[in-house]
Write a protein that holds these residues in place. Structure first.
Motif, PDB file in Angstrom:
ATOM      1  N   GLY A 301       0.866  -1.194   0.013  1.00  0.00           N
ATOM      2  CA  GLY A 301       0.132   0.007  -0.139  1.00  0.00           C
ATOM      3  C   GLY A 301       0.776   1.106  -0.068  1.00  0.00           C
ATOM      4  O   GLY A 301       1.931   1.356  -0.068  1.00  0.00           O
ATOM      5  N   GLY A 302       0.178   2.449  -0.040  1.00  0.00           N
ATOM      6  CA  GLY A 302       0.661   3.652  -0.243  1.00  0.00           C
ATOM      7  C   GLY A 302       0.862   4.637   1.136  1.00  0.00           C
ATOM      8  O   GLY A 302       1.141   5.486   1.020  1.00  0.00           O
ATOM      9  N   MET A 303       0.516   3.837   2.259  1.00  0.00           N
ATOM     10  CA  MET A 303       0.466   4.769   3.416  1.00  0.00           C
ATOM     11  C   MET A 303       1.697   4.313   4.394  1.00  0.00           C
ATOM     12  O   MET A 303       1.924   3.208   4.424  1.00  0.00           O
ATOM     13  N   LEU A 304       2.291   5.390   5.025  1.00  0.00           N
ATOM     14  CA  LEU A 304       3.481   5.084   5.779  1.00  0.00           C
ATOM     15  C   LEU A 304       3.427   6.197   7.054  1.00  0.00           C
ATOM     16  O   LEU A 304       2.906   7.287   6.771  1.00  0.00           O
ATOM     17  N   SER A 305       3.901   5.768   8.116  1.00  0.00           N
ATOM     18  CA  SER A 305       3.991   6.849   9.257  1.00  0.00           C
ATOM     19  C   SER A 305       5.377   6.914   9.512  1.00  0.00           C
ATOM     20  O   SER A 305       5.889   5.842   9.687  1.00  0.00           O
ATOM     21  N   VAL A 306       5.823   7.837  10.232  1.00  0.00           N
ATOM     22  CA  VAL A 306       7.211   7.980  10.601  1.00  0.00           C
ATOM     23  C   VAL A 306       7.124   8.693  12.249  1.00  0.00           C
ATOM     24  O   VAL A 306       6.293   9.492  12.233  1.00  0.00           O
ATOM     25  N   SER A 307       8.001   8.354  13.203  1.00  0.00           N
ATOM     26  CA  SER A 307       8.175   9.223  14.155  1.00  0.00           C
ATOM     27  C   SER A 307       9.441   9.822  14.391  1.00  0.00           C
ATOM     28  O   SER A 307      10.393   9.473  13.813  1.00  0.00           O
ATOM     29  N   LEU A 308       9.508  11.086  14.562  1.00  0.00           N
ATOM     30  CA  LEU A 308      10.535  12.021  14.459  1.00  0.00           C
ATOM     31  C   LEU A 308      11.561  11.844  16.067  1.00  0.00           C
ATOM     32  O   LEU A 308      10.891  12.003  17.003  1.00  0.00           O
ATOM     33  N   TYR A 340      -0.422  15.400  10.262  1.00  0.00           N
ATOM     34  CA  TYR A 340       0.069  15.302  11.734  1.00  0.00           C
ATOM     35  C   TYR A 340      -1.278  14.846  12.470  1.00  0.00           C
ATOM     36  O   TYR A 340      -2.058  15.586  13.041  1.00  0.00           O
ATOM     37  N   PRO A 341      -1.229  13.602  12.758  1.00  0.00           N
ATOM     38  CA  PRO A 341      -2.466  12.689  13.181  1.00  0.00           C
ATOM     39  C   PRO A 341      -3.122  13.369  14.465  1.00  0.00           C
ATOM     40  O   PRO A 341      -4.309  13.346  14.825  1.00  0.00           O
ATOM     41  N   SER A 342      -2.166  13.550  15.650  1.00  0.00           N
ATOM     42  CA  SER A 342      -2.460  13.957  16.899  1.00  0.00           C
ATOM     43  C   SER A 342      -3.376  15.182  16.960  1.00  0.00           C
ATOM     44  O   SER A 342      -4.037  15.251  17.756  1.00  0.00           O
ATOM     45  N   GLU A 343      -3.314  16.054  15.915  1.00  0.00           N
ATOM     46  CA  GLU A 343      -3.921  17.161  15.900  1.00  0.00           C
ATOM     47  C   GLU A 343      -4.865  17.412  14.616  1.00  0.00           C
ATOM     48  O   GLU A 343      -5.582  18.386  14.374  1.00  0.00           O
ATOM     49  N   MET A 344      -4.864  16.397  13.740  1.00  0.00           N
ATOM     50  CA  MET A 344      -5.809  16.592  12.372  1.00  0.00           C
ATOM     51  C   MET A 344      -6.525  15.302  12.586  1.00  0.00           C
ATOM     52  O   MET A 344      -7.644  15.232  13.135  1.00  0.00           O
ATOM     53  N   THR A 345      -6.271  14.226  11.957  1.00  0.00           N
ATOM     54  CA  THR A 345      -7.082  13.240  11.683  1.00  0.00           C
ATOM     55  C   THR A 345      -7.661  12.375  13.104  1.00  0.00           C
ATOM     56  O   THR A 345      -8.729  11.895  13.190  1.00  0.00           O
ATOM     57  N   HIS A 346      -6.893  12.553  13.895  1.00  0.00           N
ATOM     58  CA  HIS A 346      -7.135  11.950  15.205  1.00  0.00           C
ATOM     59  C   HIS A 346      -7.247  12.560  16.618  1.00  0.00           C
ATOM     60  O   HIS A 346      -7.008  12.050  17.591  1.00  0.00           O
ATOM     61  N   ALA A 347      -7.484  13.898  16.237  1.00  0.00           N
ATOM     62  CA  ALA A 347      -7.625  14.806  17.389  1.00  0.00           C
ATOM     63  C   ALA A 347      -8.765  14.234  18.229  1.00  0.00           C
ATOM     64  O   ALA A 347      -8.677  14.649  19.535  1.00  0.00           O
ATOM     65  N   SER A 348      -9.825  13.736  17.691  1.00  0.00           N
ATOM     66  CA  SER A 348     -10.906  13.465  18.657  1.00  0.00           C
ATOM     67  C   SER A 348     -10.452  12.262  19.568  1.00  0.00           C
ATOM     68  O   SER A 348     -11.281  11.922  20.528  1.00  0.00           O
ATOM     69  N   VAL A 349      -9.277  11.551  19.498  1.00  0.00           N
ATOM     70  CA  VAL A 349      -8.933  10.715  20.257  1.00  0.00           C
ATOM     71  C   VAL A 349      -8.059  11.081  21.121  1.00  0.00           C
ATOM     72  O   VAL A 349      -7.333  10.136  21.937  1.00  0.00           O
ATOM     73  N   ARG A 350      -7.630  12.365  21.372  1.00  0.00           N
ATOM     74  CA  ARG A 350      -6.614  12.542  22.469  1.00  0.00           C
ATOM     75  C   ARG A 350      -7.052  12.561  23.638  1.00  0.00           C
ATOM     76  O   ARG A 350      -8.248  12.623  24.183  1.00  0.00           O
ATOM     77  N   GLY A 351      -6.267  11.786  24.534  1.00  0.00           N
ATOM     78  CA  GLY A 351      -6.737  11.479  25.961  1.00  0.00           C
ATOM     79  C   GLY A 351      -7.554  10.209  26.306  1.00  0.00           C
ATOM     80  O   GLY A 351      -7.827   9.981  27.148  1.00  0.00           O
ATOM     81  N   THR A 352      -7.503   9.393  25.076  1.00  0.00           N
ATOM     82  CA  THR A 352      -7.769   8.079  25.276  1.00  0.00           C
ATOM     83  C   THR A 352      -6.796   7.269  25.192  1.00  0.00           C
ATOM     84  O   THR A 352      -5.659   7.615  24.629  1.00  0.00           O
ATOM     85  N   VAL A 353      -7.250   5.730  25.193  1.00  0.00           N
ATOM     86  CA  VAL A 353      -6.042   4.765  24.743  1.00  0.00           C
ATOM     87  C   VAL A 353      -5.634   5.038  23.283  1.00  0.00           C
ATOM     88  O   VAL A 353      -4.542   4.241  23.103  1.00  0.00           O
ATOM     89  N   LEU A 354      -6.308   5.296  22.358  1.00  0.00           N
ATOM     90  CA  LEU A 354      -6.155   5.411  21.241  1.00  0.00           C
ATOM     91  C   LEU A 354      -5.188   6.746  20.858  1.00  0.00           C
ATOM     92  O   LEU A 354      -4.974   7.048  19.381  1.00  0.00           O
ATOM     93  N   GLU A 355      -4.783   7.610  21.478  1.00  0.00           N
ATOM     94  CA  GLU A 355      -3.941   8.871  21.317  1.00  0.00           C
ATOM     95  C   GLU A 355      -2.802   8.584  20.897  1.00  0.00           C
ATOM     96  O   GLU A 355      -2.270   7.580  20.816  1.00  0.00           O
ATOM     97  N   VAL A 356      -2.689   9.232  19.542  1.00  0.00           N
ATOM     98  CA  VAL A 356      -1.497   9.076  18.528  1.00  0.00           C
ATOM     99  C   VAL A 356      -0.438   9.879  19.179  1.00  0.00           C
ATOM    100  O   VAL A 356      -0.443  11.093  19.278  1.00  0.00           O
ATOM    101  N   PRO A 357       0.631   9.061  19.245  1.00  0.00           N
ATOM    102  CA  PRO A 357       2.178   9.947  19.889  1.00  0.00           C
ATOM    103  C   PRO A 357       2.228  11.381  19.080  1.00  0.00           C
ATOM    104  O   PRO A 357       2.020  11.379  17.939  1.00  0.00           O
ATOM    105  N   ASP A 358       2.738  12.363  19.623  1.00  0.00           N
ATOM    106  CA  ASP A 358       2.772  13.906  19.248  1.00  0.00           C
ATOM    107  C   ASP A 358       4.225  13.700  18.372  1.00  0.00           C
ATOM    108  O   ASP A 358       4.233  14.839  17.718  1.00  0.00           O
ATOM    109  N   ASP A 359       4.759  12.676  17.795  1.00  0.00           N
ATOM    110  CA  ASP A 359       6.094  12.597  17.260  1.00  0.00           C
ATOM    111  C   ASP A 359       5.550  11.921  16.064  1.00  0.00           C
ATOM    112  O   ASP A 359       6.627  11.695  15.275  1.00  0.00           O
ATOM    113  N   VAL A 360       4.519  11.680  15.704  1.00  0.00           N
ATOM    114  CA  VAL A 360       4.344  10.818  14.484  1.00  0.00           C
ATOM    115  C   VAL A 360       3.528  11.666  13.304  1.00  0.00           C
ATOM    116  O   VAL A 360       2.577  12.683  13.537  1.00  0.00           O
ATOM    117  N   VAL A 361       4.321  11.307  12.195  1.00  0.00           N
ATOM    118  CA  VAL A 361       3.694  12.055  10.771  1.00  0.00           C
ATOM    119  C   VAL A 361       3.162  11.023   9.871  1.00  0.00           C
ATOM    120  O   VAL A 361       4.025  10.346   9.793  1.00  0.00           O
TER     121      VAL A 361
END
Length: 384
Positions: A301-308, A340-361
């Motif tokens: 597939g065409g999707m990948l993520s990286v942690s900085l 930047y998932p933590s503030e874009m596509t996954h902002a709604s799950v901040r503070g839950t067990v699904l929270e995306v690390p803020d170093d991930v793009v």
């Protein structure tokens, strides 16, 4: 159209017969809200009112059913509308849903903010650990096992066949969100799943110009329930949206091949880069789900993520520094996007067990020239 034909042939022909009146190779868009009847109750071709049926939407639904190997497909105004309708068909107050701990934020929000107040309960679990999944299931109460593979955005891989067998042992409906893979790369129904859902906005449409969703089933009883709710609740796709999605699907195979090869090359180029802590891509041999993905997917597939390595500051700067990779939500279009998932596509799950690390793009790798994409990503990292 025979289901024995190859995938690319069906992508171009299933549900796409030429117009019998004019011979037009591309079927017309039926931009009508209602249909003339031959006497009261005398529906021409079964069409009465466009919420209940439209020839353009039907052509898309026939195409989707063929590509996913389902008995019936249903097209909706968005991916979340599709998911909502499916869950209404499967759940009642008191029922329980199990889903992965890395699903799309909008899916989790739908269940947690809409269905939980209605009386449904939800558990999230690491789906790669079958013992955890088994321990989370409540016999007789758990009605849906929701799988997303590859997952969004950490690219976790779930063994569909293994979990489908487990779910069926408990009488659970197994649903797979196949958005990231598309039916070209992965066939969940053939692996034992009961239902496939898509945001057709993404790879199926493929050009960032239409919003839509789909549900594909193989059980006639469930098909009747979803079909009733599609009509009764009414979140259907419009005819032009359906036509655009069909147009996109005709090139799905060639696009996915290019998306996958570009993403594989970029993932390999980023491994070991001093600015990158980790590359999340199932095509890498050291990805924990690599062997499963290689078994159940045509390619990765065409999707990948990286942690900085530089944490949130570096991640935000990287996401805002690329040029060809445009900063935007969504994915799966021919153009490359970065988010930047933590503030874009996954902002709604901040503070839950699904929270995306803020170093991930997250990167949605398009079909542009690979050399240009690599230069863009590596240049942005050099400027950190």
């Amino acid at each position: 159209m025979s289901d024995n034909l190859g995938f690319s042939t069906r992508a171009i022909t299933a549900g796409q017969g030429f117009d019998p009146t004019t011979g037009a190779v591309v079927p017309p868009v039926y931009l009508t809200s209602t249909f003339v009847q031959d006497g009261i109750g005398g529906f021409r071709g079964g069409y009465e009112y466009a919420r209940g049926g439209n020839p353009t939407r039907d052509s898309l639904q026939d195409l989707l059913a063929s590509l996913e190997g389902g008995s019936k497909a249903f097209s909706f105004a968005s991916g979340l509308a599709a998911e909502d309708t499916l869950l209404r068909a499967l759940l009642a107050p008191g029922d329980h849903v199990v889903m992965g701990n890395d699903v799309y934020g909008g899916t989790h929000r739908l269940v947690s903010r809409v269905f939980i107040p209605w009386g449904v309960s939800l558990s999230t679990v690491e789906l790669s650990d079958i013992d955890q999944v088994r321990a989370t299931i409540r016999p007789g109460v758990t009605k849906v096992l929701w799988i997303e593979t590859p997952s969004n955005p950490l690219m976790k891989i779930t063994d569909i066949a293994e979990l489908a067998a487990l779910g069926h042992d408990f009488g659970i409906t197994v649903v797979v969100d196949n958005t990231f893979a598309s039916p070209y790369l992965q066939q969940p129904l053939s692996l034992g799943a009961d239902v496939v859902v898509h945001s057709t906005t993404k790879y199926l449409g493929g050009h960032s110009d239409v919003v839509g969703g789909a549900v594909i089933v193989k059980d006639d009883e469930l098909a009747a329930k979803v079909g009733f709710l599609q009509f009764g609740v009414g979140a259907v796709s419009g005819p032009f949206d359906a036509w655009l999605t069909v147009r996109g699907i005709k090139t799905l195979a060639v696009r996915m091949d290019r998306h996958s090869s570009n993403a594989q090359a970029i993932a390999e180029a980023l491994v070991g880069h001093p600015a990158i802590n980790r590359v999340y891509y199932p095509g890498l041999a050291d990805h924990p789900g690599h062997e499963i993905a290689a078994r159940q997917m045509k390619s990765f597939g065409g999707m990948l993520s990286v942690s900085l390595a530089g944490g949130a500051v570096a991640a935000r700067k990287f996401a805002e520094s690329t040029e060809l990779f445009q900063l935007a939500e969504s994915l799966g279009g021919v153009e490359s996007l970065i988010g930047y998932p933590s503030e874009m596509t996954h902002a709604s799950v901040r503070g839950t067990v699904l929270e995306v690390p803020d170093d991930v793009v997250r990167l949605s790798v398009g079909i542009e020239d690979l050399a240009d994409l690599e230069a863009d990503v590596l240049g942005a990292l050099a400027r950190l």
